[in-house]
Motif scaffolding. Structure first.
Motif, PDB file in Angstrom:
ATOM      1  N   LEU A  71     -24.888  16.780  -5.391  1.00 22.92           N
ATOM      2  CA  LEU A  71     -25.630  15.568  -5.045  1.00 22.92           C
ATOM      3  C   LEU A  71     -26.676  15.647  -3.899  1.00 22.92           C
ATOM      4  O   LEU A  71     -27.620  15.509  -3.771  1.00 22.92           O
ATOM      5  CB  LEU A  71     -24.429  14.519  -4.623  1.00 22.92           C
ATOM      6  CG  LEU A  71     -23.756  14.026  -5.661  1.00 22.92           C
ATOM      7  CD1 LEU A  71     -22.695  13.243  -5.130  1.00 22.92           C
ATOM      8  CD2 LEU A  71     -24.637  13.285  -6.572  1.00 22.92           C
ATOM      9  N   ASN A  72     -26.095  16.521  -2.742  1.00 23.46           N
ATOM     10  CA  ASN A  72     -27.129  16.686  -1.551  1.00 23.46           C
ATOM     11  C   ASN A  72     -28.175  17.716  -2.143  1.00 23.46           C
ATOM     12  O   ASN A  72     -29.465  17.349  -1.537  1.00 23.46           O
ATOM     13  CB  ASN A  72     -26.545  17.484  -0.549  1.00 23.46           C
ATOM     14  CG  ASN A  72     -25.504  16.513   0.184  1.00 23.46           C
ATOM     15  OD1 ASN A  72     -25.784  15.631   0.424  1.00 23.46           O
ATOM     16  ND2 ASN A  72     -24.328  16.828   0.659  1.00 23.46           N
ATOM     17  N   MET A  92     -17.422  26.981  -9.686  1.00 24.12           N
ATOM     18  CA  MET A  92     -17.010  25.576  -9.695  1.00 24.12           C
ATOM     19  C   MET A  92     -17.965  25.133  -8.264  1.00 24.12           C
ATOM     20  O   MET A  92     -17.898  25.758  -7.376  1.00 24.12           O
ATOM     21  CB  MET A  92     -15.670  25.697  -8.929  1.00 24.12           C
ATOM     22  CG  MET A  92     -15.235  24.372  -8.286  1.00 24.12           C
ATOM     23  SD  MET A  92     -14.904  22.894  -9.343  1.00 24.12           S
ATOM     24  CE  MET A  92     -13.459  23.193 -10.181  1.00 24.12           C
ATOM     25  N   LEU A  93     -18.557  24.095  -8.646  1.00 22.54           N
ATOM     26  CA  LEU A  93     -19.519  23.620  -7.381  1.00 22.54           C
ATOM     27  C   LEU A  93     -18.875  22.078  -7.099  1.00 22.54           C
ATOM     28  O   LEU A  93     -18.500  21.393  -7.858  1.00 22.54           O
ATOM     29  CB  LEU A  93     -21.021  23.417  -8.310  1.00 22.54           C
ATOM     30  CG  LEU A  93     -21.836  24.353  -8.838  1.00 22.54           C
ATOM     31  CD1 LEU A  93     -23.103  23.840  -9.528  1.00 22.54           C
ATOM     32  CD2 LEU A  93     -22.159  25.109  -7.303  1.00 22.54           C
ATOM     33  N   LYS A  94     -18.913  22.033  -5.790  1.00 23.72           N
ATOM     34  CA  LYS A  94     -18.577  20.753  -5.234  1.00 23.72           C
ATOM     35  C   LYS A  94     -19.729  19.695  -5.739  1.00 23.72           C
ATOM     36  O   LYS A  94     -20.708  19.753  -5.634  1.00 23.72           O
ATOM     37  CB  LYS A  94     -18.287  20.972  -3.758  1.00 23.72           C
ATOM     38  CG  LYS A  94     -17.273  21.870  -3.586  1.00 23.72           C
ATOM     39  CD  LYS A  94     -16.873  21.534  -1.818  1.00 23.72           C
ATOM     40  CE  LYS A  94     -15.638  22.591  -1.518  1.00 23.72           C
ATOM     41  NZ  LYS A  94     -15.311  22.400   0.002  1.00 23.72           N
ATOM     42  N   ARG A  95     -18.928  18.550  -5.800  1.00 26.41           N
ATOM     43  CA  ARG A  95     -19.693  17.267  -6.411  1.00 26.41           C
ATOM     44  C   ARG A  95     -20.719  17.138  -5.160  1.00 26.41           C
ATOM     45  O   ARG A  95     -21.928  16.884  -5.299  1.00 26.41           O
ATOM     46  CB  ARG A  95     -19.012  16.190  -6.450  1.00 26.41           C
ATOM     47  CG  ARG A  95     -18.284  16.049  -7.801  1.00 26.41           C
ATOM     48  CD  ARG A  95     -17.337  14.625  -7.973  1.00 26.41           C
ATOM     49  NE  ARG A  95     -18.404  13.772  -8.016  1.00 26.41           N
ATOM     50  CZ  ARG A  95     -18.833  13.204  -9.151  1.00 26.41           C
ATOM     51  NH1 ARG A  95     -18.860  13.773  -9.996  1.00 26.41           N
ATOM     52  NH2 ARG A  95     -19.670  12.034  -8.870  1.00 26.41           N
ATOM     53  N   THR A 114     -13.538  18.585 -12.598  1.00 33.67           N
ATOM     54  CA  THR A 114     -12.423  18.537 -12.097  1.00 33.67           C
ATOM     55  C   THR A 114     -12.168  17.373 -11.044  1.00 33.67           C
ATOM     56  O   THR A 114     -12.874  17.315  -9.972  1.00 33.67           O
ATOM     57  CB  THR A 114     -11.850  20.078 -11.043  1.00 33.67           C
ATOM     58  OG1 THR A 114     -12.228  21.054 -12.204  1.00 33.67           O
ATOM     59  CG2 THR A 114     -10.504  19.836 -10.603  1.00 33.67           C
ATOM     60  N   ARG A 115     -11.600  16.590 -11.267  1.00 34.54           N
ATOM     61  CA  ARG A 115     -11.361  15.162 -10.640  1.00 34.54           C
ATOM     62  C   ARG A 115     -11.244  15.494  -8.978  1.00 34.54           C
ATOM     63  O   ARG A 115     -10.495  15.908  -8.570  1.00 34.54           O
ATOM     64  CB  ARG A 115     -10.300  14.287 -11.129  1.00 34.54           C
ATOM     65  CG  ARG A 115     -10.427  12.971 -10.654  1.00 34.54           C
ATOM     66  CD  ARG A 115      -9.235  11.879 -11.084  1.00 34.54           C
ATOM     67  NE  ARG A 115      -9.179  10.732 -10.468  1.00 34.54           N
ATOM     68  CZ  ARG A 115      -9.961   9.665 -11.091  1.00 34.54           C
ATOM     69  NH1 ARG A 115     -10.917   9.967 -12.044  1.00 34.54           N
ATOM     70  NH2 ARG A 115     -10.116   8.542 -10.467  1.00 34.54           N
ATOM     71  N   ASN A 126     -25.181  11.955  -0.871  1.00 37.45           N
ATOM     72  CA  ASN A 126     -23.982  12.020  -1.755  1.00 37.45           C
ATOM     73  C   ASN A 126     -23.087  10.568  -1.678  1.00 37.45           C
ATOM     74  O   ASN A 126     -22.153  10.619  -1.780  1.00 37.45           O
ATOM     75  CB  ASN A 126     -23.041  13.217  -1.356  1.00 37.45           C
ATOM     76  CG  ASN A 126     -22.240  12.959   0.156  1.00 37.45           C
ATOM     77  OD1 ASN A 126     -22.988  11.952   0.818  1.00 37.45           O
ATOM     78  ND2 ASN A 126     -21.622  13.841   0.592  1.00 37.45           N
ATOM     79  N   ASP A 127     -24.213   9.536  -1.836  1.00 39.05           N
ATOM     80  CA  ASP A 127     -23.509   8.347  -1.686  1.00 39.05           C
ATOM     81  C   ASP A 127     -22.853   7.859  -3.309  1.00 39.05           C
ATOM     82  O   ASP A 127     -23.062   8.554  -4.128  1.00 39.05           O
ATOM     83  CB  ASP A 127     -24.503   7.251  -1.370  1.00 39.05           C
ATOM     84  CG  ASP A 127     -25.814   7.051  -2.291  1.00 39.05           C
ATOM     85  OD1 ASP A 127     -25.729   7.373  -3.253  1.00 39.05           O
ATOM     86  OD2 ASP A 127     -26.451   6.594  -1.733  1.00 39.05           O
TER      87      ASP A 127
END
Length: 233
Positions: free
Chosen positions: A185-186, A178-181, A222-223, A192-193
């Motif tokens: 983005l970063n 699981m990778l955090k959004r 995963t929302r 991460n805008d």
């Protein structure tokens, strides 16, 4: 280093001429087109140098800016775009952003603001292939050519963009995690805008279509939390 190439689509001759000159003063190459149909023809021809970003007026003859953007997305989804308009309706702004616009600027505006917005958009749309010792990566029944930007399956080749190759490589390097959004983005977009997040969602949607023929590969969101690239080996 080659100059950044801007497609400017603006039917007001005086305004378009001034804006083209202003952008050129800031060291951009500019192709200026006065109607949407001609602009779409330019995009289909994919001339060199390639277009880096498009600036689209909303109210134009033949094809308006919204219609042009919809057609652009079918052939050049990787090109970011900005809408320019004299219309101040909230509904128009929402429509433009839902189409995937990176910004929506209401006339009149300060040309310096446009230049800064262009720089920021181009910065967050700059991708780098994550470090990898492999030039080719096997993902289920697919073969990713990292250097030449294509996916191959059962003898069929799907050309992809550098940005898509970067994202696939990154997800493969973190498969079944699981990778955090924000991390994705970063690491790949540089920030991460909101607009970067929308851009990433578009790319993930395209990757799902590419891999749809192999049930061993799944990209699940995963929302509000993150993304998992499942690869059953």
């Amino acid at each position: 280093m080659s100059k950044i190439h801007i497609l400017l689509v603006e039917d007001d001759y005086d305004f378009g001429s001034i804006l083209k000159q202003y952008l050129e003063v800031h060291s951009y190459d500019v192709t200026w087109i006065t109607d949407g149909e001609k602009a779409f023809t330019i995009l289909k021809e994919k001339k060199n140098p390639p277009i880096s970003i498009a600036v689209l007026d909303v109210m134009m003859p033949k094809l308006d800016g919204f219609e042009l953007a919809q057609k652009m997305l079918t052939i050049t989804p990787e090109i970011p775009f900005i809408f320019l308009t004299a219309r101040k309706l909230k509904e128009d702004k929402i429509k433009g952003l839902r189409l995937g616009a990176d910004d929506y600027i209401v006339k009149p505006f300060d040309a310096d603001i446009l230049v800064l917005k262009l720089r920021n958009i181009l910065k967050r749309n700059t991708y780098h292939i994550p470090p990898s010792q492999q030039e080719k990566i096997t993902l289920g029944s697919y073969l990713l050519d990292v250097k030449n930007y294509y996916l191959q399956r059962e003898g069929k080749i799907q050309k992809i963009t550098e940005k898509e190759a970067a994202l696939i490589t990154y997800l493969f390097q973190h498969k079944n995690q699981m990778l955090k959004r924000d991390k994705i983005l970063n690491d790949l977009w540089g920030n991460n805008d909101f607009f970067s997040g929308r851009s990433m969602d578009v790319f993930l949607s395209r990757l799902r279509k590419y891999f749809k023929n192999d049930s061993r590969i799944r990209i699940e969101s995963t929302r509000g939390i993150g993304i998992t690239f499942f690869l059953d080996e």
